[in-house]
Design a protein around this motif. Structure first.
Motif, PDB file in Angstrom:
ATOM      1  N   LYS A  69      58.633  11.914  -2.975  1.00  0.00           N
ATOM      2  CA  LYS A  69      58.106  12.594  -4.162  1.00  0.00           C
ATOM      3  C   LYS A  69      58.673  14.003  -4.173  1.00  0.00           C
ATOM      4  CE  LYS A  69      53.678  10.531  -5.246  1.00  0.00           C
ATOM      5  NZ  LYS A  69      52.237  10.771  -5.373  1.00  0.00           N
ATOM      6  N   ILE A  70      58.925  14.509  -5.356  1.00  0.00           N
ATOM      7  CA  ILE A  70      59.423  15.876  -5.481  1.00  0.00           C
ATOM      8  C   ILE A  70      58.254  16.844  -5.388  1.00  0.00           C
ATOM      9  CG2 ILE A  70      60.503  17.550  -7.012  1.00  0.00           C
ATOM     10  CD1 ILE A  70      62.174  15.351  -8.159  1.00  0.00           C
ATOM     11  N   LYS A  71      58.364  17.758  -4.463  1.00  0.00           N
ATOM     12  CA  LYS A  71      57.349  18.813  -4.336  1.00  0.00           C
ATOM     13  C   LYS A  71      57.703  19.972  -5.255  1.00  0.00           C
ATOM     14  CE  LYS A  71      55.041  21.861  -1.101  1.00  0.00           C
ATOM     15  NZ  LYS A  71      54.934  22.333   0.270  1.00  0.00           N
ATOM     16  N   ASP A  72      59.001  20.344  -5.266  1.00  0.00           N
ATOM     17  CA  ASP A  72      59.417  21.497  -6.062  1.00  0.00           C
ATOM     18  C   ASP A  72      60.869  21.312  -6.510  1.00  0.00           C
ATOM     19  OD1 ASP A  72      59.034  24.098  -7.174  1.00  0.00           O
ATOM     20  OD2 ASP A  72      60.187  24.944  -5.516  1.00  0.00           O
ATOM     21  N   ILE A  73      61.175  21.776  -7.712  1.00  0.00           N
ATOM     22  CA  ILE A  73      62.547  21.783  -8.224  1.00  0.00           C
ATOM     23  C   ILE A  73      62.965  23.234  -8.402  1.00  0.00           C
ATOM     24  CG2 ILE A  73      64.097  21.153 -10.110  1.00  0.00           C
ATOM     25  CD1 ILE A  73      62.214  18.798 -10.707  1.00  0.00           C
ATOM     26  N   THR A  74      64.084  23.594  -7.786  1.00  0.00           N
ATOM     27  CA  THR A  74      64.596  24.965  -7.853  1.00  0.00           C
ATOM     28  C   THR A  74      66.029  24.939  -8.348  1.00  0.00           C
ATOM     29  OG1 THR A  74      63.254  25.481  -5.901  1.00  0.00           O
ATOM     30  CG2 THR A  74      64.938  27.084  -6.507  1.00  0.00           C
ATOM     31  N   PHE A  75      66.374  25.929  -9.155  1.00  0.00           N
ATOM     32  CA  PHE A  75      67.747  26.085  -9.646  1.00  0.00           C
ATOM     33  C   PHE A  75      68.338  27.341  -9.029  1.00  0.00           C
ATOM     34  CE2 PHE A  75      65.301  23.903 -12.890  1.00  0.00           C
ATOM     35  CZ  PHE A  75      66.092  22.809 -13.157  1.00  0.00           C
ATOM     36  N   ARG A  76      69.591  27.238  -8.613  1.00  0.00           N
ATOM     37  CA  ARG A  76      70.307  28.406  -8.086  1.00  0.00           C
ATOM     38  C   ARG A  76      71.611  28.567  -8.854  1.00  0.00           C
ATOM     39  NH1 ARG A  76      69.783  27.193  -1.719  1.00  0.00           N
ATOM     40  NH2 ARG A  76      67.599  27.702  -1.489  1.00  0.00           N
ATOM     41  N   GLY A  77      71.901  29.793  -9.262  1.00  0.00           N
ATOM     42  CA  GLY A  77      73.165  30.078  -9.925  1.00  0.00           C
ATOM     43  C   GLY A  77      73.118  29.936 -11.431  1.00  0.00           C
ATOM     44  N   ASN A  78      71.958  29.680 -11.984  1.00  0.00           N
ATOM     45  CA  ASN A  78      71.841  29.526 -13.433  1.00  0.00           C
ATOM     46  C   ASN A  78      71.547  30.878 -14.089  1.00  0.00           C
ATOM     47  OD1 ASN A  78      69.264  29.139 -12.044  1.00  0.00           O
ATOM     48  ND2 ASN A  78      68.388  28.874 -14.083  1.00  0.00           N
ATOM     49  N   ASP A  79      72.602  31.600 -14.443  1.00  0.00           N
ATOM     50  CA  ASP A  79      72.442  32.898 -15.105  1.00  0.00           C
ATOM     51  C   ASP A  79      72.393  32.755 -16.618  1.00  0.00           C
ATOM     52  OD1 ASP A  79      72.519  34.227 -12.630  1.00  0.00           O
ATOM     53  OD2 ASP A  79      74.714  34.218 -12.653  1.00  0.00           O
ATOM     54  N   LYS A  80      73.106  31.781 -17.168  1.00  0.00           N
ATOM     55  CA  LYS A  80      73.242  31.640 -18.618  1.00  0.00           C
ATOM     56  C   LYS A  80      72.116  30.822 -19.249  1.00  0.00           C
ATOM     57  CE  LYS A  80      77.139  33.781 -18.212  1.00  0.00           C
ATOM     58  NZ  LYS A  80      77.168  35.201 -18.319  1.00  0.00           N
ATOM     59  N   VAL A 124      77.274  21.075 -10.989  1.00  0.00           N
ATOM     60  CA  VAL A 124      75.904  21.006 -10.491  1.00  0.00           C
ATOM     61  C   VAL A 124      75.895  20.140  -9.233  1.00  0.00           C
ATOM     62  CG1 VAL A 124      73.521  20.374 -11.015  1.00  0.00           C
ATOM     63  CG2 VAL A 124      75.029  21.164 -12.859  1.00  0.00           C
ATOM     64  N   GLU A 125      75.433  20.708  -8.138  1.00  0.00           N
ATOM     65  CA  GLU A 125      75.350  19.993  -6.868  1.00  0.00           C
ATOM     66  C   GLU A 125      73.880  19.929  -6.426  1.00  0.00           C
ATOM     67  OE1 GLU A 125      77.532  18.364  -4.868  1.00  0.00           O
ATOM     68  OE2 GLU A 125      78.992  18.652  -6.491  1.00  0.00           O
ATOM     69  N   PRO A 126      73.342  18.714  -6.299  1.00  0.00           N
ATOM     70  CA  PRO A 126      71.956  18.593  -5.830  1.00  0.00           C
ATOM     71  C   PRO A 126      71.861  18.731  -4.314  1.00  0.00           C
ATOM     72  CG  PRO A 126      72.856  16.434  -6.280  1.00  0.00           C
ATOM     73  CD  PRO A 126      73.934  17.425  -6.645  1.00  0.00           C
ATOM     74  N   GLU A 127      70.766  19.277  -3.887  1.00  0.00           N
ATOM     75  CA  GLU A 127      70.488  19.415  -2.452  1.00  0.00           C
ATOM     76  C   GLU A 127      69.029  19.021  -2.242  1.00  0.00           C
ATOM     77  OE1 GLU A 127      70.165  23.160   0.653  1.00  0.00           O
ATOM     78  OE2 GLU A 127      71.452  23.368  -1.112  1.00  0.00           O
ATOM     79  N   ILE A 128      68.791  18.122  -1.305  1.00  0.00           N
ATOM     80  CA  ILE A 128      67.427  17.672  -1.026  1.00  0.00           C
ATOM     81  C   ILE A 128      67.017  18.213   0.328  1.00  0.00           C
ATOM     82  CG2 ILE A 128      65.973  15.670  -0.582  1.00  0.00           C
ATOM     83  CD1 ILE A 128      67.733  14.134  -2.527  1.00  0.00           C
ATOM     84  N   ARG A 129      65.867  18.854   0.356  1.00  0.00           N
ATOM     85  CA  ARG A 129      65.347  19.411   1.612  1.00  0.00           C
ATOM     86  C   ARG A 129      63.983  18.813   1.915  1.00  0.00           C
ATOM     87  NH1 ARG A 129      66.986  25.606   1.651  1.00  0.00           N
ATOM     88  NH2 ARG A 129      69.231  25.307   1.884  1.00  0.00           N
ATOM     89  N   GLU A 130      63.840  18.364   3.140  1.00  0.00           N
ATOM     90  CA  GLU A 130      62.556  17.838   3.595  1.00  0.00           C
ATOM     91  C   GLU A 130      61.536  18.979   3.621  1.00  0.00           C
ATOM     92  OE1 GLU A 130      61.985  14.562   4.408  1.00  0.00           O
ATOM     93  OE2 GLU A 130      64.057  14.123   3.859  1.00  0.00           O
ATOM     94  N   THR A 131      60.278  18.631   3.438  1.00  0.00           N
ATOM     95  CA  THR A 131      59.202  19.624   3.526  1.00  0.00           C
ATOM     96  C   THR A 131      58.321  19.279   4.724  1.00  0.00           C
ATOM     97  OG1 THR A 131      57.663  18.368   2.152  1.00  0.00           O
ATOM     98  CG2 THR A 131      59.186  19.856   1.005  1.00  0.00           C
ATOM     99  N   ASP A 132      57.293  20.087   4.934  1.00  0.00           N
ATOM    100  CA  ASP A 132      56.340  19.826   6.019  1.00  0.00           C
ATOM    101  C   ASP A 132      55.487  18.593   5.716  1.00  0.00           C
ATOM    102  OD1 ASP A 132      57.325  22.099   7.160  1.00  0.00           O
ATOM    103  OD2 ASP A 132      55.653  23.374   6.559  1.00  0.00           O
ATOM    104  N   GLU A 133      55.387  18.242   4.429  1.00  0.00           N
ATOM    105  CA  GLU A 133      54.561  17.114   4.016  1.00  0.00           C
ATOM    106  C   GLU A 133      55.377  15.821   4.058  1.00  0.00           C
ATOM    107  OE1 GLU A 133      52.426  17.925   0.301  1.00  0.00           O
ATOM    108  OE2 GLU A 133      53.061  20.011   0.554  1.00  0.00           O
ATOM    109  N   PRO A 134      54.891  14.806   4.744  1.00  0.00           N
ATOM    110  CA  PRO A 134      55.630  13.533   4.802  1.00  0.00           C
ATOM    111  C   PRO A 134      55.802  12.932   3.401  1.00  0.00           C
ATOM    112  CG  PRO A 134      53.721  13.499   6.278  1.00  0.00           C
ATOM    113  CD  PRO A 134      53.642  14.759   5.478  1.00  0.00           C
ATOM    114  N   GLY A 135      56.999  12.445   3.135  1.00  0.00           N
ATOM    115  CA  GLY A 135      57.258  11.804   1.848  1.00  0.00           C
ATOM    116  C   GLY A 135      57.473  12.763   0.695  1.00  0.00           C
ATOM    117  N   ARG A 136      57.565  14.065   0.980  1.00  0.00           N
ATOM    118  CA  ARG A 136      57.773  15.075  -0.071  1.00  0.00           C
ATOM    119  C   ARG A 136      59.060  15.826   0.215  1.00  0.00           C
ATOM    120  NH1 ARG A 136      54.288  15.641  -4.349  1.00  0.00           N
ATOM    121  NH2 ARG A 136      52.368  16.618  -3.772  1.00  0.00           N
ATOM    122  N   VAL A 137      59.820  16.117  -0.849  1.00  0.00           N
ATOM    123  CA  VAL A 137      61.066  16.854  -0.711  1.00  0.00           C
ATOM    124  C   VAL A 137      61.150  17.936  -1.782  1.00  0.00           C
ATOM    125  CG1 VAL A 137      62.371  14.941   0.309  1.00  0.00           C
ATOM    126  CG2 VAL A 137      62.360  15.224  -2.173  1.00  0.00           C
TER     127      VAL A 137
END
Length: 160
Positions: A69-80, A124-137
Motif C-alpha cells: 500500500k502507498i503510504k506517501d507520494i512525493t515528487f522531486r524536481g517538479n518546478d514547473k 520521470v523515474e519512480p523510486e519505491i522506499r520501504e517504510t517502518d510499517e509492514p506492507g507500506r511503501v
C-alpha cells in the motif's frame, strides 16, 4: 484450507476466488486454475499453493504476497508543475495497493501532462522506499523537467 500472508485482503475472498472445495479431487490443473484465479484479483505479487498430506487427504494453504500500500507520494524536481496538479492526473493515491504496472501507467500519465505543457523531454523515474510499517511503501517520483521544446524556425526547401 488456510490462507497465509494476507494483510489487507480478506481470507474468504482469497478462498472463494481459488474455487477449491473440500472434498474436490486435487490435480495440477485445479491448482494452476486456483493460482490463476487468485492472481486475477490484482492484489498479489506472488501466489503459491502448498499441500500437506494428512490422514484422510491434503490440507491446502494458499500463500500470498500482497502488493504494498502507498503510504506517501512525493515528487522531486517538479518546478514547473505543482504536486497537486500532478496528483490530480494520477489514478493511484495514498492508502491504495499498487503494482509495478500501476506505477508504470502513472509515470506515463505524468509524462503526458508534461508533454501537454510543452516539456516533451521530461523524464520521470519512480523510486519505491520501504517504510517502518509492514506492507507500506513511499513512492517518490523523481522528475527531470528539462527545457520546454520550442520551434526556432521553419525552413521550406524545394518550393520555388
Amino acid at each position: 484450507m488456510s490462507v497465509d500472508g494476507n494483510i489487507a485482503a480478506d481470507r474468504n475472498l482469497i478462498i472463494n476466488s481459488a474455487r477449491l472445495q473440500t472434498g474436490d479431487m486435487l490435480n495440477a490443473a485445479a491448482i494452476q486454475d486456483a493460482i490463476r484465479n487468485v492472481y486475477a484479483l490484482g492484489l498479489f505479487s506472488d501466489v503459491r499453493i502448498e499441500g500437506e498430506e494428512v490422514e484422510n487427504g491434503v490440507n491446502i494453504t494458499i500463500e500470498v504476497v500482497e502488493y504494498p500500500k502507498i503510504k506517501d507520494i512525493t515528487f522531486r524536481g517538479n518546478d514547473k508543475l505543482k504536486a497537486s496538479e500532478l496528483k490530480e492526473k494520477m489514478n493511484i493515491f495514498e492508502g491504495r495497493l499498487v503494482s509495478p504496472k500501476d506505477i508504470k501507467d502513472n509515470v506515463k500519465l505524468i509524462k503526458r501532462l508534461y508533454e501537454e505543457k510543452g516539456y516533451l523531454l521530461a523524464e520521470v523515474e519512480p523510486e519505491i522506499r520501504e517504510t517502518d510499517e509492514p506492507g507500506r511503501v513511499n513512492l517518490i517520483l523523481n522528475i527531470e523537467e528539462n527545457k520546454k521544446v520550442k520551434i526556432k524556425g521553419i525552413n521550406i526547401i524545394g518550393n520555388e
